[in-house]
Design a protein around this motif. Structure first.
Motif, PDB file in Angstrom:
ATOM      1  N   TYR A  73      60.160 -31.327  51.570  1.00 13.61           N
ATOM      2  CA  TYR A  73      60.203 -31.697  50.170  1.00 13.61           C
ATOM      3  C   TYR A  73      60.962 -30.623  49.410  1.00 13.61           C
ATOM      4  CZ  TYR A  73      56.841 -35.565  50.301  1.00 13.61           C
ATOM      5  OH  TYR A  73      56.215 -36.774  50.522  1.00 13.61           O
ATOM      6  N   GLN A 124      61.661 -29.040  45.387  1.00 11.79           N
ATOM      7  CA  GLN A 124      61.194 -28.993  43.998  1.00 11.79           C
ATOM      8  C   GLN A 124      62.233 -28.263  43.170  1.00 11.79           C
ATOM      9  OE1 GLN A 124      57.662 -26.621  43.285  1.00 11.79           O
ATOM     10  NE2 GLN A 124      57.076 -27.870  41.536  1.00 11.79           N
ATOM     11  N   GLY A 184      61.253 -27.067  37.088  1.00  8.01           N
ATOM     12  CA  GLY A 184      60.641 -27.898  36.062  1.00  8.01           C
ATOM     13  C   GLY A 184      60.328 -29.318  36.483  1.00  8.01           C
ATOM     14  N   GLU A 185      60.495 -29.620  37.762  1.00 13.37           N
ATOM     15  CA  GLU A 185      60.269 -30.992  38.221  1.00 13.37           C
ATOM     16  C   GLU A 185      59.176 -31.048  39.296  1.00 13.37           C
ATOM     17  OE1 GLU A 185      64.971 -32.252  37.661  1.00 13.37           O
ATOM     18  OE2 GLU A 185      63.866 -32.886  39.450  1.00 13.37           O
ATOM     19  N   GLY A 186      58.751 -32.263  39.621  1.00 15.15           N
ATOM     20  CA  GLY A 186      57.828 -32.467  40.725  1.00 15.15           C
ATOM     21  C   GLY A 186      58.565 -32.457  42.057  1.00 15.15           C
ATOM     22  N   LEU A 187      57.821 -32.572  43.131  1.00 12.10           N
ATOM     23  CA  LEU A 187      58.425 -32.548  44.459  1.00 12.10           C
ATOM     24  C   LEU A 187      59.100 -33.876  44.769  1.00 12.10           C
ATOM     25  CD1 LEU A 187      56.085 -30.350  44.553  1.00 12.10           C
ATOM     26  CD2 LEU A 187      56.125 -30.716  47.014  1.00 12.10           C
ATOM     27  N   LEU A 201      60.898 -36.021  48.178  1.00 15.03           N
ATOM     28  CA  LEU A 201      61.124 -36.019  49.616  1.00 15.03           C
ATOM     29  C   LEU A 201      62.604 -35.791  49.898  1.00 15.03           C
ATOM     30  CD1 LEU A 201      59.941 -36.470  52.449  1.00 15.03           C
ATOM     31  CD2 LEU A 201      60.551 -38.879  52.195  1.00 15.03           C
ATOM     32  N   PHE A 203      59.631 -27.115  50.527  1.00 15.82           N
ATOM     33  CA  PHE A 203      58.314 -27.166  51.162  1.00 15.82           C
ATOM     34  C   PHE A 203      58.388 -27.955  52.451  1.00 15.82           C
ATOM     35  CE2 PHE A 203      55.535 -25.474  47.882  1.00 15.82           C
ATOM     36  CZ  PHE A 203      56.246 -25.679  46.721  1.00 15.82           C
ATOM     37  N   SER A 254      53.737 -23.001  52.214  1.00 15.47           N
ATOM     38  CA  SER A 254      53.648 -22.281  50.941  1.00 15.47           C
ATOM     39  C   SER A 254      54.927 -22.344  50.116  1.00 15.47           C
ATOM     40  CB  SER A 254      53.276 -20.814  51.192  1.00 15.47           C
ATOM     41  OG  SER A 254      54.240 -20.220  52.031  1.00 15.47           O
ATOM     42  N   GLY A 255      55.982 -22.897  50.675  1.00 17.59           N
ATOM     43  CA  GLY A 255      57.223 -23.043  49.923  1.00 17.59           C
ATOM     44  C   GLY A 255      58.143 -21.849  50.070  1.00 17.59           C
ATOM     45  N   GLY A 258      51.501 -23.083  48.531  1.00 19.43           N
ATOM     46  CA  GLY A 258      51.766 -24.505  48.669  1.00 19.43           C
ATOM     47  C   GLY A 258      50.825 -25.311  47.802  1.00 19.43           C
ATOM     48  N   GLY A 315      54.688 -36.712  40.100  1.00 17.68           N
ATOM     49  CA  GLY A 315      54.967 -36.560  38.685  1.00 17.68           C
ATOM     50  C   GLY A 315      55.560 -35.198  38.395  1.00 17.68           C
TER      51      GLY A 315
END
Lengths: 112, 113
Positions: A36, A38, A41-44, A46, A89, A104-105, B42, B105
């Motif tokens: 994923y 990110q 300022g945005e969501g994740l 795919l 991620f 953990s990204g 995460g 979101g």
């Protein structure tokens, strides 16, 4: 239980450099694997996925190969752009689970 | 389609206050999720729902409550805010039979002081 380990960041690269972000996993059963992304300022979102051993997921120039023998799913891109700057991620899901397990990204910054 | 929407975008709470984070999706997805994302970490699952009227705890449910009275909405309630709940909260959804992709979101950034 399931777990995902990602290389620690942050990672800073120059534009057009080669990118590798390492991801290894521990899972019961046969997981499906995901990357994923990110953006600030945005969501994740795919980025790509692979559902069985030796599958290669690819999207937007990114690739990752499901390696069962090394329990790995490393993300690669041959030539990164400034617009690839984001947090990446690694994640997995197994058939018996109803939710994703995330690493953990890794923060990637690409400089012009 | 708007996808998954969350409100508010930002909020500052005092210790002990309560609030509800709103989440809605217009894709008719059965599954909905609440995650929290702490700095350098995460996502951790707080609660999830497999359909209207059905909810279940995730990895870190303490201090939170949820309800799912409709397919579209999945609010997250903080009853007594604590500094440990300072985080970014993400709502996500996915359709039945498709465990592979969750739609997220934009997140709510919550600070408890």
């Amino acid at each position: 239980g399931n777990s995902v380990t990602q290389m620690e960041g942050p990672v800073t690269l120059s534009e057009e450099a080669f990118l590798t972000i390492n991801c290894t996993y521990t899972a019961t059963g046969y997981p499906s694997l995901f990357w994923y992304v990110q953006y600030p300022g945005e969501g994740l979102q795919l980025l790509l996925k692979a559902t069985k051993a030796d599958d290669k997921g690819s999207n937007k120039g990114f690739e990752a190969t499901y390696r069962k023998e090394t329990t790995s799913f490393h993300l690669e891109k041959g030539s990164v752009q400034v617009s690839d700057s984001a947090v990446y991620f690694c994640a997995l899901i197994t058939g018996s689970a109803r939710q994703l397990t995330f690493g953990s990204g890794t923060q990637l910054t690409v400089l012009p | 389609n708007a996808g998954v929407t969350q409100t508010p975008k930002f909020r500052i709470l005092k210790i002990g206050q309560s609030m509800t984070l709103q989440c809605a999706q217009d894709m008719n997805h059965n599954y909905m999720y609440w995650y929290r994302q702490d700095p350098g970490m995460g996502l951790k699952l707080i609660y999830y729902s497999v359909g209207a009227g059905i909810t279940d705890k995730g990895e870190v449910p303490n201090g939170y409550n949820v309800s799912r009275s409709t397919t579209e909405d999945f609010p997250l309630r903080l009853e007594l805010a604590a500094p440990s709940q300072t985080s970014v909260y993400f709502c996500a959804s996915r359709p039945l039979g498709s465990p592979h992709e969750q739609y997220f979101g934009p997140g709510t950034r919550l600070t408890v002081t």
